[in-house]
Design a protein around this motif. Sequence first.
Motif, PDB file in Angstrom:
ATOM      1  N   PHE A 113      -2.501  10.329   4.989  1.00  8.11           N
ATOM      2  CA  PHE A 113      -1.052  10.467   5.095  1.00  8.11           C
ATOM      3  C   PHE A 113      -0.468   9.787   6.326  1.00  8.11           C
ATOM      4  O   PHE A 113       0.684   9.369   6.315  1.00  8.11           O
ATOM      5  CB  PHE A 113      -0.663  11.944   5.136  1.00  8.11           C
ATOM      6  CG  PHE A 113      -0.949  12.692   3.864  1.00  8.11           C
ATOM      7  CD1 PHE A 113      -0.991  12.039   2.647  1.00  8.11           C
ATOM      8  CD2 PHE A 113      -1.175  14.060   3.884  1.00  8.11           C
ATOM      9  CE1 PHE A 113      -1.256  12.717   1.477  1.00  8.11           C
ATOM     10  CE2 PHE A 113      -1.435  14.753   2.710  1.00  8.11           C
ATOM     11  CZ  PHE A 113      -1.472  14.080   1.506  1.00  8.11           C
ATOM     12  N   MET A 114      -1.245   9.700   7.392  1.00  8.65           N
ATOM     13  CA  MET A 114      -0.706   9.227   8.653  1.00  8.65           C
ATOM     14  C   MET A 114      -0.178   7.798   8.542  1.00  8.65           C
ATOM     15  O   MET A 114      -0.879   6.887   8.087  1.00  8.65           O
ATOM     16  CB  MET A 114      -1.772   9.302   9.746  1.00  8.65           C
ATOM     17  CG  MET A 114      -2.226  10.739  10.041  1.00  8.65           C
ATOM     18  SD  MET A 114      -0.853  11.845  10.507  1.00  8.65           S
ATOM     19  CE  MET A 114      -0.325  11.083  12.041  1.00  8.65           C
ATOM     20  N   ASP A 115       1.080   7.639   8.930  1.00  6.95           N
ATOM     21  CA  ASP A 115       1.744   6.328   8.933  1.00  6.95           C
ATOM     22  C   ASP A 115       1.731   5.657   7.558  1.00  6.95           C
ATOM     23  O   ASP A 115       1.697   4.431   7.450  1.00  6.95           O
ATOM     24  CB  ASP A 115       1.092   5.392   9.959  1.00  6.95           C
ATOM     25  CG  ASP A 115       1.181   5.933  11.376  1.00  6.95           C
ATOM     26  OD1 ASP A 115       2.260   6.390  11.767  1.00  6.95           O
ATOM     27  OD2 ASP A 115       0.145   5.923  12.077  1.00  6.95           O
ATOM     28  N   LEU A 119       3.256  18.431  10.893  1.00  8.22           N
ATOM     29  CA  LEU A 119       3.672  17.655   9.731  1.00  8.22           C
ATOM     30  C   LEU A 119       3.181  16.222   9.830  1.00  8.22           C
ATOM     31  O   LEU A 119       3.174  15.636  10.919  1.00  8.22           O
ATOM     32  CB  LEU A 119       5.195  17.674   9.607  1.00  8.22           C
ATOM     33  CG  LEU A 119       5.839  19.051   9.427  1.00  8.22           C
ATOM     34  CD1 LEU A 119       7.346  18.914   9.345  1.00  8.22           C
ATOM     35  CD2 LEU A 119       5.312  19.729   8.179  1.00  8.22           C
ATOM     36  N   PRO A 120       2.742  15.652   8.725  1.00  8.23           N
ATOM     37  CA  PRO A 120       2.232  14.280   8.772  1.00  8.23           C
ATOM     38  C   PRO A 120       3.336  13.291   9.111  1.00  8.23           C
ATOM     39  O   PRO A 120       4.470  13.419   8.658  1.00  8.23           O
ATOM     40  CB  PRO A 120       1.705  14.060   7.351  1.00  8.23           C
ATOM     41  CG  PRO A 120       2.484  15.008   6.501  1.00  8.23           C
ATOM     42  CD  PRO A 120       2.710  16.208   7.371  1.00  8.23           C
ATOM     43  N   LYS A 121       2.994  12.291   9.923  1.00  7.91           N
ATOM     44  CA  LYS A 121       3.928  11.223  10.239  1.00  7.91           C
ATOM     45  C   LYS A 121       3.853  10.201   9.121  1.00  7.91           C
ATOM     46  O   LYS A 121       2.890   9.441   9.017  1.00  7.91           O
ATOM     47  CB  LYS A 121       3.565  10.573  11.577  1.00  7.91           C
ATOM     48  CG  LYS A 121       4.518   9.461  12.000  1.00  7.91           C
ATOM     49  CD  LYS A 121       4.050   8.818  13.299  1.00  7.91           C
ATOM     50  CE  LYS A 121       4.973   7.669  13.689  1.00  7.91           C
ATOM     51  NZ  LYS A 121       4.502   6.989  14.935  1.00  7.91           N
ATOM     52  N   CYS A 122       4.849  10.216   8.259  1.00  6.50           N
ATOM     53  CA  CYS A 122       4.806   9.348   7.085  1.00  6.50           C
ATOM     54  C   CYS A 122       6.219   9.133   6.556  1.00  6.50           C
ATOM     55  O   CYS A 122       7.182   9.720   7.041  1.00  6.50           O
ATOM     56  CB  CYS A 122       3.924   9.964   5.990  1.00  6.50           C
ATOM     57  SG  CYS A 122       4.450  11.620   5.486  1.00  6.50           S
ATOM     58  N   ILE A 130       4.279   7.799   1.196  1.00  7.66           N
ATOM     59  CA  ILE A 130       3.803   8.766   0.220  1.00  7.66           C
ATOM     60  C   ILE A 130       4.775   8.812  -0.943  1.00  7.66           C
ATOM     61  O   ILE A 130       5.984   9.013  -0.760  1.00  7.66           O
ATOM     62  CB  ILE A 130       3.642  10.171   0.830  1.00  7.66           C
ATOM     63  CG1 ILE A 130       2.692  10.118   2.030  1.00  7.66           C
ATOM     64  CG2 ILE A 130       3.123  11.145  -0.218  1.00  7.66           C
ATOM     65  CD1 ILE A 130       2.452  11.462   2.673  1.00  7.66           C
ATOM     66  N   VAL A 131       4.256   8.637  -2.135  1.00  7.46           N
ATOM     67  CA  VAL A 131       5.064   8.625  -3.353  1.00  7.46           C
ATOM     68  C   VAL A 131       4.795   9.908  -4.131  1.00  7.46           C
ATOM     69  O   VAL A 131       3.642  10.280  -4.358  1.00  7.46           O
ATOM     70  CB  VAL A 131       4.711   7.406  -4.225  1.00  7.46           C
ATOM     71  CG1 VAL A 131       5.431   7.479  -5.571  1.00  7.46           C
ATOM     72  CG2 VAL A 131       5.061   6.126  -3.488  1.00  7.46           C
ATOM     73  N   ARG A 168       0.839  -1.190   0.000  1.00  4.12           N
ATOM     74  CA  ARG A 168       0.000   0.000   0.000  1.00  4.12           C
ATOM     75  C   ARG A 168       0.874   1.240   0.000  1.00  4.12           C
ATOM     76  O   ARG A 168       1.864   1.318   0.725  1.00  4.12           O
ATOM     77  CB  ARG A 168      -0.916   0.032   1.229  1.00  4.12           C
ATOM     78  CG  ARG A 168      -1.828   1.269   1.298  1.00  4.12           C
ATOM     79  CD  ARG A 168      -2.592   1.339   2.614  1.00  4.12           C
ATOM     80  NE  ARG A 168      -3.494   2.478   2.676  1.00  4.12           N
ATOM     81  CZ  ARG A 168      -3.133   3.722   2.994  1.00  4.12           C
ATOM     82  NH1 ARG A 168      -1.846   3.977   3.288  1.00  4.12           N
ATOM     83  NH2 ARG A 168      -4.007   4.715   3.025  1.00  4.12           N
ATOM     84  N   PHE A 169       0.508   2.207  -0.820  1.00  5.01           N
ATOM     85  CA  PHE A 169       1.167   3.513  -0.783  1.00  5.01           C
ATOM     86  C   PHE A 169       0.203   4.574  -1.280  1.00  5.01           C
ATOM     87  O   PHE A 169      -0.824   4.273  -1.909  1.00  5.01           O
ATOM     88  CB  PHE A 169       2.468   3.506  -1.597  1.00  5.01           C
ATOM     89  CG  PHE A 169       2.283   3.257  -3.076  1.00  5.01           C
ATOM     90  CD1 PHE A 169       2.011   4.303  -3.957  1.00  5.01           C
ATOM     91  CD2 PHE A 169       2.407   1.969  -3.596  1.00  5.01           C
ATOM     92  CE1 PHE A 169       1.851   4.079  -5.311  1.00  5.01           C
ATOM     93  CE2 PHE A 169       2.247   1.735  -4.954  1.00  5.01           C
ATOM     94  CZ  PHE A 169       1.970   2.793  -5.812  1.00  5.01           C
TER      95      PHE A 169
END
Length: 209
Positions: free
Chosen positions: A77-79, A104-107, A82-83, A2-3
């Motif tokens: 976005f969380m965990d 900022l998102p945690k990712c 992100i591409v 998953r992304f």
Amino acid sequence: MRFVALDLETANSRFTSICQIGISVFEDNREREAVSLLVDPDDYFDSINVSIHGIDENTVRGKPRFEQAYRQIEHLFMDSLIVSHTPFDRSCLLQTCKAKGIALPKCTWLDSAKVVRRAYPQFAKSGYGLANVAKEFGMDFNHHDALEDARVAGAILIQAIADTGIKLEDWMTRVEQPISDDKYPQRVKLEGKTEGPLVGEVCVCLLER
């Protein structure tokens, strides 16, 4: 696997002038969710940017500002992985969040342009822009529409994984290594070529970088 593939359009040269957000969530090689949001950047629209994506003041009139739009997509976005194709979209998101006082998102981030440069020798030094790579793979899309760009970035990553045999989690390490690193030999599968010397041939070959 998953992304979340992300693409952003801006109203002008400022990274914080986001006017469109495109998100495509991939799971098991398929798009499972898609989001396209127009955003009022609370900034001016440069004619050059408008000529590229076609979005102007009238297009975003009455649309949510970034703070409101972000609340709709933050959970994606969380965990997540992100591409984005090149660092542009990451820089836009992080700088805009910082400017708006948003945590900022945690990712984790993966640059699909870095993947392309290591997966395909012809793109190692140049020509690895989204439109050019998509054309090479026969992917038709409306370039500079944020959602379509996000979808193609995700599709290109999936193609690279299939062609090289390098798993998604291994690409996270591979992109931080030199393009010519021999630790990961490149396995490219060519199927059903319709032109050139390999017409109709199916082969698997190892290419040296």
